[in-house]
Design a protein around this motif. Structure first.
Motif: not given
Length: 518
Positions: A359-376
């Motif tokens: 998500x940080x790199x701009x890939x699509x459909x990672x399932x969340x934002x960089x922040x939400x996935x980091x926290x996950x």
């Protein structure tokens, strides 16, 4: 393990490898055997399962090494030490080792002479029995991809049999990676329709020490391995990485701890090396990040020291000048692990961090934002380790890595913190600060898989690590690779010289991987 036992193990396995290498090259026919597979009937599966079960077990043992000698030589001495998760407490290791960038050739050659031929010989038998088709063949492709990825990430170029006229010829790391992607795509292409038709498809449960024959889980693992590869190569092959990563997430990676890749092997490899033998202890780098962050996982990862020291849990600096093993064993913390603990090799937490970076790199459909996935990723790691709720931890925007105080100053000595990165996500931070924060938490969460922790340090430059406790012949603090087996320069000279050319650098610890960012 006592030092003399290591060399006995090396000698015995080298002899076994010599027998293998006296036959046609263990990589001969790699691509010929790698032809497209098709679905298998129930009758085919029953026949193939009976004939291939022992080879699948052999491939699992190499892909996820837990047997004590295999674990120490392929994982602990290399990845665990270079990742700064563990370090040696055995004074017999203190002069020559991977942390000091001068390991003896018996250590350097072991993965190449032992793990590689075992993996390839078992794969070739499975390919022969299955005629390069069906579910068991797909399973073998996945296991070989896991093993070969670890090997190429140690050495760089390796022989994969790509040259039909010379099975001992090396392929560049870029070629190896592209071959692994092709293998995983082939494997998932075989497994996906079978699992779609029967989500509960189970084969050879009694022989599968990882997922008990549940192929829906193996499919998630294969997709997760693709995502791991995509993140690994994203700085050097961004278009390929994006395509591969997006497809892997779409097809389904591991998102729950119940699907983590763990292997049951008793006794557990890290239990033997750290607890029973006392050869390995916590590394100061991991201790100081966890201690500085007031991270409850510190007590989950490591045991209290036997001696009363300045802290309950204490790590030892990498490349310390250990004077006495018994003294070091009491002063520094062992891994907090039991002999029947399962080895951990890929987790939902790692995949969440990979998706966060995507998500940080701009890939699509990672399932969340960089922040939400980091926290996950952090939450999943806390859940995995039974470390409680991560809410207050994730809100901490002040804690940083702790300074290190050595209870035995003549072994390693004190050192000040090298990082000021905090825990709480900050959308206003620079891209590099975001990467450091993400990579540091991912590195923590991937413990005890030192091979992957080492790869993250090399790939991103993070987490920042302490300088080595003793000087080396290099300016780097962590090896970028390990050298080729010195015997290759004599026994396989022409191919060795070509392999060095493929490195684009010297055959030493400093030359970088193809995929390294810096």
């Amino acid at each position: 393990m006592k030092k003399n036992n290591i060399y006995r193990a090396v000698t015995a396995c080298t002899f076994a490898s010599a027998v293998l290498f006296s036959m046609p090259s263990c990589t001969d026919g790699f691509h010929e055997a790698n032809r497209p597979g098709t679905g298998a009937s129930a009758e085919d599966l029953n026949r193939d399962n009976y004939m291939t079960s022992s080879f699948i077990v052999q491939m699992e043992n190499e892909a996820f090494p837990e047997q004590e000698n295999t674990y120490q030589m392929n994982q602990d001495l290399i990845g665990n030490y270079l990742s700064r998760y563990m370090t040696y407490a055995n004074n017999g290791f203190a002069e020559k080792n991977f942390a000091r960038l001068n390991a003896p050739n018996g250590w350097v050659r072991y993965p190449f002479k032992d793990s590689m031929p075992k993996t390839v010989s078992a794969f070739k038998e499975i390919a022969r029995v299955t005629n390069g088709q069906g579910l068991n063949y797909a399973w073998a492709l996945i296991l070989r991809a896991q093993s070969f990825m670890r090997l190429t990430d140690m050495y760089g170029p390796i022989p994969i049999g790509a040259d039909p006229n010379d099975g001992n010829a090396y392929s560049s790391q870029e070629e190896v990676y592209k071959s692994l992607i092709a293998d995983l795509n082939k494997a998932t292409g075989i497994i996906s329709p079978l699992v779609a038709a029967n989500p509960d498809l189970t084969v050879s449960a009694e022989h599968d020490k990882v997922y008990q024959g549940k192929f829906a889980k193996w499919l998630k693992y294969a997709n997760s391995l693709k995502l791991r590869i995509a993140i690994r190569i994203r700085f050097v092959a961004p278009a390929l990485a994006k395509q591969l990563g997006e497809q892997a997430v779409q097809d389904g990676v591991i998102t729950s701890n119940e699907d983590n890749c763990t292997i049951a092997y008793t006794p557990n490899g890290q239990y033997k090396t750290s607890v029973e033998w006392g050869d390995s202890r916590a590394c100061a780098d991991l201790e100081c990040y966890l201690a500085g962050y007031n991270d409850p996982r510190l007590a989950k990862f490591f045991k209290p020291t036997e001696d009363v020291g300045p802290r309950t849990i204490i790590g030892c600096r990498a490349a310390a000048k250990i004077g006495n093993k018994a003294t070091a064993d009491k002063a520094y913390s062992a891994a907090n692990i039991n002999q029947n603990s399962e080895g951990v090799w890929l987790t939902a937490s790692e995949m969440a961090f990979c998706r966060a970076e995507g998500a940080l790199a701009g890939w699509s459909n990672m399932g969340g934002t960089a922040q939400s996935l980091y926290e996950e990723g952090v939450r999943l790691s806390f859940e995995q380790w039974g470390a409680g709720d991560a809410t207050s931890y994730l809100a901490d925007n002040t804690s940083t890595e702790a300074d290190y105080v050595d209870p035995i100053s003549e072994y390693g000595g004190n050192v000040s913190a090298v990082s000021n990165i905090t825990i709480k996500w900050d959308n206003a931070a620079t891209d590099d600060q975001k990467l450091e924060r993400l990579a540091t938490q991912k590195w923590i969460a991937m413990f005890p898989n030192g091979q992957e922790g080492w790869c993250e340090i090399r790939r991103t430059g993070y987490p920042k690590v302490f300088p080595l406790a003793q000087p080396t012949d290099y300016s780097i603090q962590v090896a970028n690779r390990i050298p080729f087996d010195i015997d290759e320069a004599t026994n396989n000279k022409d191919n060795y010289l070509k392999a060095v050319q493929l490195l684009n650098g010297a055959d030493d610890y400093a030359t970088k991987m193809w995929w390294q960012r810096r």
